[in-house]
Design a protein around this motif. Structure first.
Motif, PDB file in Angstrom:
ATOM      1  N   GLU A  21       2.430  -9.236   8.181  1.00  0.00           N
ATOM      2  CA  GLU A  21       2.094  -7.890   8.664  1.00  0.00           C
ATOM      3  C   GLU A  21       2.738  -6.832   7.775  1.00  0.00           C
ATOM      4  O   GLU A  21       2.143  -5.796   7.496  1.00  0.00           O
ATOM      5  CB  GLU A  21       2.564  -7.728  10.110  1.00  0.00           C
ATOM      6  CG  GLU A  21       1.631  -8.378  11.110  1.00  0.00           C
ATOM      7  CD  GLU A  21       2.223  -8.416  12.515  1.00  0.00           C
ATOM      8  OE1 GLU A  21       3.438  -8.605  12.654  1.00  0.00           O
ATOM      9  OE2 GLU A  21       1.448  -8.261  13.464  1.00  0.00           O
ATOM     10  N   ARG A  80       4.243  10.007  -1.821  1.00  0.00           N
ATOM     11  CA  ARG A  80       3.986   8.807  -1.034  1.00  0.00           C
ATOM     12  C   ARG A  80       3.004   7.881  -1.749  1.00  0.00           C
ATOM     13  O   ARG A  80       3.033   6.673  -1.582  1.00  0.00           O
ATOM     14  CB  ARG A  80       3.430   9.212   0.330  1.00  0.00           C
ATOM     15  CG  ARG A  80       4.034   8.422   1.465  1.00  0.00           C
ATOM     16  CD  ARG A  80       3.403   8.768   2.769  1.00  0.00           C
ATOM     17  NE  ARG A  80       3.929   9.979   3.359  1.00  0.00           N
ATOM     18  CZ  ARG A  80       3.188  10.834   4.059  1.00  0.00           C
ATOM     19  NH1 ARG A  80       1.898  10.636   4.213  1.00  0.00           N
ATOM     20  NH2 ARG A  80       3.736  11.890   4.583  1.00  0.00           N
ATOM     21  N   ILE A 127      -2.093   0.348   2.708  1.00  0.00           N
ATOM     22  CA  ILE A 127      -1.827   1.778   2.547  1.00  0.00           C
ATOM     23  C   ILE A 127      -2.274   2.243   1.161  1.00  0.00           C
ATOM     24  O   ILE A 127      -2.830   3.318   1.003  1.00  0.00           O
ATOM     25  CB  ILE A 127      -0.308   2.046   2.733  1.00  0.00           C
ATOM     26  CG1 ILE A 127       0.081   1.889   4.181  1.00  0.00           C
ATOM     27  CG2 ILE A 127       0.082   3.406   2.193  1.00  0.00           C
ATOM     28  CD1 ILE A 127      -0.136   3.084   5.047  1.00  0.00           C
ATOM     29  N   HIS A 128      -2.018   1.405   0.151  1.00  0.00           N
ATOM     30  CA  HIS A 128      -2.210   1.866  -1.219  1.00  0.00           C
ATOM     31  C   HIS A 128      -3.529   1.430  -1.848  1.00  0.00           C
ATOM     32  O   HIS A 128      -3.957   2.001  -2.832  1.00  0.00           O
ATOM     33  CB  HIS A 128      -1.067   1.376  -2.098  1.00  0.00           C
ATOM     34  CG  HIS A 128       0.248   2.003  -1.736  1.00  0.00           C
ATOM     35  ND1 HIS A 128       0.455   3.352  -1.834  1.00  0.00           N
ATOM     36  CD2 HIS A 128       1.399   1.478  -1.276  1.00  0.00           C
ATOM     37  CE1 HIS A 128       1.690   3.618  -1.448  1.00  0.00           C
ATOM     38  NE2 HIS A 128       2.274   2.510  -1.092  1.00  0.00           N
ATOM     39  N   GLU A 143       0.607  -4.322   5.357  1.00  0.00           N
ATOM     40  CA  GLU A 143       0.605  -2.888   5.606  1.00  0.00           C
ATOM     41  C   GLU A 143       0.802  -2.125   4.298  1.00  0.00           C
ATOM     42  O   GLU A 143       0.104  -1.154   4.019  1.00  0.00           O
ATOM     43  CB  GLU A 143       1.696  -2.510   6.605  1.00  0.00           C
ATOM     44  CG  GLU A 143       1.571  -1.060   7.036  1.00  0.00           C
ATOM     45  CD  GLU A 143       2.621  -0.636   8.044  1.00  0.00           C
ATOM     46  OE1 GLU A 143       3.595  -1.363   8.233  1.00  0.00           O
ATOM     47  OE2 GLU A 143       2.447   0.453   8.632  1.00  0.00           O
ATOM     48  N   ALA A 144       1.742  -2.619   3.479  1.00  0.00           N
ATOM     49  CA  ALA A 144       1.992  -1.958   2.193  1.00  0.00           C
ATOM     50  C   ALA A 144       0.743  -1.994   1.316  1.00  0.00           C
ATOM     51  O   ALA A 144       0.399  -1.008   0.660  1.00  0.00           O
ATOM     52  CB  ALA A 144       3.160  -2.633   1.482  1.00  0.00           C
ATOM     53  N   ARG A 147       5.216   6.058  -4.316  1.00  0.00           N
ATOM     54  CA  ARG A 147       6.122   5.092  -3.705  1.00  0.00           C
ATOM     55  C   ARG A 147       5.407   3.792  -3.389  1.00  0.00           C
ATOM     56  O   ARG A 147       4.375   3.790  -2.728  1.00  0.00           O
ATOM     57  CB  ARG A 147       6.673   5.638  -2.378  1.00  0.00           C
ATOM     58  CG  ARG A 147       7.687   6.722  -2.518  1.00  0.00           C
ATOM     59  CD  ARG A 147       8.054   7.202  -1.136  1.00  0.00           C
ATOM     60  NE  ARG A 147       8.871   8.405  -1.210  1.00  0.00           N
ATOM     61  CZ  ARG A 147       9.072   9.210  -0.181  1.00  0.00           C
ATOM     62  NH1 ARG A 147       8.510   8.945   0.967  1.00  0.00           N
ATOM     63  NH2 ARG A 147       9.817  10.272  -0.311  1.00  0.00           N
ATOM     64  N   GLY A 148       5.994   2.716  -3.823  1.00  0.00           N
ATOM     65  CA  GLY A 148       5.443   1.415  -3.479  1.00  0.00           C
ATOM     66  C   GLY A 148       4.226   1.047  -4.284  1.00  0.00           C
ATOM     67  O   GLY A 148       3.904  -0.112  -4.439  1.00  0.00           O
ATOM     68  N   MET A 158       6.757  -8.152  -1.686  1.00  0.00           N
ATOM     69  CA  MET A 158       6.247  -6.945  -1.050  1.00  0.00           C
ATOM     70  C   MET A 158       6.220  -5.795  -2.057  1.00  0.00           C
ATOM     71  O   MET A 158       5.255  -5.032  -2.125  1.00  0.00           O
ATOM     72  CB  MET A 158       7.187  -6.598   0.093  1.00  0.00           C
ATOM     73  CG  MET A 158       6.586  -5.854   1.212  1.00  0.00           C
ATOM     74  SD  MET A 158       7.731  -6.006   2.594  1.00  0.00           S
ATOM     75  CE  MET A 158       7.673  -4.357   3.164  1.00  0.00           C
TER      76      MET A 158
END
Lengths: 405, 355
Positions: free
Chosen positions: B121, B95, B129-130, B125-126, B98-99, B177
């Protein structure tokens, strides 16, 4: 970074109308409220909420304000129970947070829940109404001319204020509706309107607590089933089948027989047996959503499972759950009424079903006012929730043309 | 200068159960080898059902298991000089990749954005998270990301919902994104298939520009050879779950070795040339549950001429010319060539047209 204007898109983006730039949930809510059925239903529910919150101000034997022996006091405030205080605090917080339009709605909801949660233990610890309640003292004082000023509640009788004139031989209880008792009295002399106002609390509490519990359990289990599918789904469906095969009323009767009459127990059991519907709806929606591109994109972004399930999938699969909520609340209220009607509900607090029971067991004839008003109250409440549910369903369903109202 | 591959797929095989039976499995990808170097664009070409998407999804462990299963192989990722096998990472560890280090954009921009949240939003969020950033700072990053993908008035766009944007705009948002966390590799699964031709060109131009600016690698999955010619450095042609030809974009286009590659090239319409009908490859991709024996391409092959070898044995991928691999018994030189793992670090010089 280079200047953006060099690759500015050539495609003209359609200028969106202002009404469109809102969240789907907000749009649905607005559409729902604009329907006639929802307006009627929500008005009734608002009325019940109002009665429930302000019950001690609307119907109480304790004067709101009194000048007794040259001393001002408010016996009503003194006799507020922790429940009264919690409800009042929650109501005031709800009104305040609802008016703060500039704060983000999620944050407002959090503030509301936080304040209410803090209020619960504080009220339980610090609000100590007198144990021995003497309803007669103010009436006696008034009769003895010691009172200079008194402000009474619109219905000056508490729900269990029974002994007033119970032994008046000219007017035996139950009495039909009169100016003194707008909806009449029960056999033991308590005022029906007062009892009905106080009973609205139980109706609301059963609806919200039982269905809230069912919602949390159902959505969680259904969500996991739908998202993971395969063996999880297989196991979950068996669990659903087990719970679906439990007859709610008989389970309630059994538990009441073993553990006594306890309103919270009743709520929990109604909640535990009615989550199945939510689980099935959520599962179906999540099975549909799990292969959607935006869910795949969210996974590929590295978002955690919690966020994928509840932030990205749940709002998109909310529609059938929302509809189910209002119908569920209605049936929970009905279940509690049935139980009380059978004489197995709560005893120390008034409840609509229990009062309906009295109409049957009063003896000595049929007293129409005992049955009519409570029956009407139950009917109206269930009807209101169903109206709201229908309106939500119509607002969500894209196949139904919006009917002009 | 040491040139290490950023991503190296070794002998990957992914299988799925056939519908109905649990023990009979089919290989969607079978013995895949490829590598992507920093700043390189590798294009995977092939018809639908060749295993292109499965290869890309495997990189991020996005194949649902079950029903899918990684039968064999490793996917080496160059994590700050340390090679690490992406397939062996736990859910929690992958995880974080990812991204963040490997981002992905999907084919359908119309449905790849969550309809209930604003663009802002979703990008925020992405990022949150990272990266350990505050909301206000993340919003700045998001605004910058939208600016980078050429969206005018990014501040206002952040507060709009996906349904308010056109398809091209949504794909730009998807790219923004994906790139907001500065990934080192971008998996682009048919990023322009769902868009109309003028928007396609814009999006590809944008991807090229961003790749140059950020020194990012791109794994481009497509069936559009025009897109390949303009964007790719190296090309892997896939058929029935394996690579049938692998080489630099120049070699593939000027000197295609495998009959499948030649068929794909021949079926491309050429501007200015009059065709009665477009050339096609007869037949269709075989069902993975029912692969033909020997070379999987032989029922559709025009070179076969009833050669029993084609129906009996599966041709290995051999290095026919230097840095140009093909898997066909009839390719001149296939007999003498060595079976080597395809590995090509070629990058085309900037802004050099190929065809």
């Amino acid at each position: 970074m280079t200047n953006a204007t060099t690759t500015a898109p050539q495609t003209p983006s359609p200028a969106p109308p202002a009404a469109e730039s809102r969240n789907w949930l907000v749009r649905t809510a607005a559409d729902t409220v604009s329907r006639l059925g929802a307006k009627i239903g929500l008005t009734c529910i608002a009325l019940i909420v109002f009665c429930a919150v302000f019950a001690p101000l609307l119907a109480s034997s304790h004067p709101l304000l009194i000048k007794l022996d040259n001393q001002w006091s408010s016996p009503m405030l003194k006799h507020l129970t922790p429940t009264d205080v919690i409800l009042l605090v929650a109501f005031v917080t709800a009104v305040i947070t609802a008016t703060l339009r500039r704060v983000n709605p999620t944050r407002r909801a959090w503030v509301f829940f936080a304040v209410t949660l803090i209020a619960v233990p504080l009220a339980v610890v610090f609000v100590n109404p007198p144990r021995a309640i003497v309803y007669e003292q103010y009436r006696e004082a008034q009769a003895a001319d010691r009172v200079e000023f008194v402000l009474r509640a619109p219905i000056p009788y508490s729900p269990i204020d029974r002994l007033r004139d119970q032994f008046d031989p000219d007017q035996p209880h139950p009495r039909p509706p009169s100016a003194q008792h707008p909806l009449g009295t029960e056999r033991n002399g308590s005022d029906i309107l007062s009892r009905m106002i106080h009973a609205s609390r139980i109706a609301l509490a059963v609806g919200f607590i039982a269905e809230g519990l069912a919602l949390v359990i159902g959505v969680t289990i259904g969500g996991l089933m739908g998202y993971f599918a395969g063996p999880v789904d297989l196991f979950g469906m068996r669990l659903v089948e087990i719970f679906r095969s439990i007859p709610q009323i008989y389970l309630l009767l059994t538990f009441v027989a073993f553990f006594g009459r306890n309103l919270y127990l009743i709520m929990v059991i109604i909640g535990l047996t009615s989550w199945v519907g939510y689980a099935l709806f959520t599962r179906a929606e999540f099975l549909r959503l799990r292969k959607q591109d935006f869910v795949q994109a969210a996974i590929a972004c590295g978002l955690p499972l919690r966020s994928i399930l509840f932030r990205h999938m749940l709002p998109n699969g909310m529609a059938p759950i929302l509809v189910n909520i209002s119908f569920g609340i209605a049936s929970a209220i009905l279940a509690e009424s049935v139980l009380s009607f059978l004489g197995l509900g709560v005893i120390d607090e008034p409840s609509w079903g229990e009062m309906l029971n009295q109409a049957v067991s009063a003896g000595g004839g049929f007293y129409w006012w005992l049955a009519t008003f409570r029956g009407l109250a139950i009917f109206l409440t269930v009807f209101s929730y169903n109206m709201v549910g229908e309106a939500v369903r119509d607002a969500i369903d894209p196949h139904l043309q919006r009917t002009p109202t | 200068m040491t040139d290490k591959p950023l991503l190296k797929i070794e002998d990957l095989a992914v299988s799925f159960p056939t519908s109905g039976s649990l023990d009979h499995r089919v290989r969607a990808v079978n013995g895949l080898n490829l590598s992507i170097y920093p700043r390189q664009t590798l294009a995977i070409v092939g018809e639908s059902g060749c295993g292109k998407s499965v290869s890309a999804l495997s990189t991020l462990q996005l194949i649902p298991t079950p029903p899918g299963r990684y039968d064999q192989g490793r996917i080496w990722w160059d994590a700050d000089g340390q090679p690490c096998d992406l397939l062996s990472l736990s859910e929690k560890e992958i995880r974080r990749v990812r991204g963040n280090q490997i981002a992905m954009i999907f084919q359908e921009p119309m449905t790849s954005l969550n309809p209930v949240y604003t663009i802002g939003e979703q990008i925020l969020e992405a990022i949150l998270i990272h990266q350990k950033t505050r909301r206000a700072q993340a919003r700045q990053i998001a605004t910058q990301a939208l600016t980078d993908v050429g969206i005018a008035d990014p501040h206002a766009r952040l507060d709009e919902y996906p349904h308010q944007l056109s398809g091209g705009m949504r794909q730009r948002v998807m790219i923004a994104m994906a790139l907001a966390c500065q990934p080192r590799l971008l998996l682009a699964d048919e990023p322009t298939t769902a868009l109309d031709v003028t928007i396609q060109a814009q999006i590809l131009e944008l991807l090229r520009k961003l790749q140059r600016e950020r020194g990012m690698s791109v794994l481009l999955i497509t069936h559009d050879l025009g897109v390949v010619a303009e964007n790719a450095d190296t090309v892997a042609v896939m058929y029935a779950g394996r690579i049938v030809e692998y080489g630099s974009v120049h070699d593939i286009f000027s000197q295609p070795l495998h009959p499948y590659t030649r068929g794909l090239l021949a079926s491309m319409p050429v501007l200015g040339k009059r065709h009665e009908r477009l050339t096609t490859i007869p037949g269709s991709v075989p069902n993975p549950a029912d692969f033909p024996s020997g070379c999987p391409f032989h029922p559709r092959c025009v070179d076969m001429k009833d050669d029993p070898k084609c129906t009996a044995d599966d041709p290995p991928l051999r290095e026919i010319h230097e840095k140009h691999w093909a898997a066909c018994w009839h390719t001149p030189g296939h007999n003498q060539a060595q079976t080597t793992t395809p590995d090509l670090s070629y990058r085309r010089p900037e802004a050099a047209p190929v065809v």
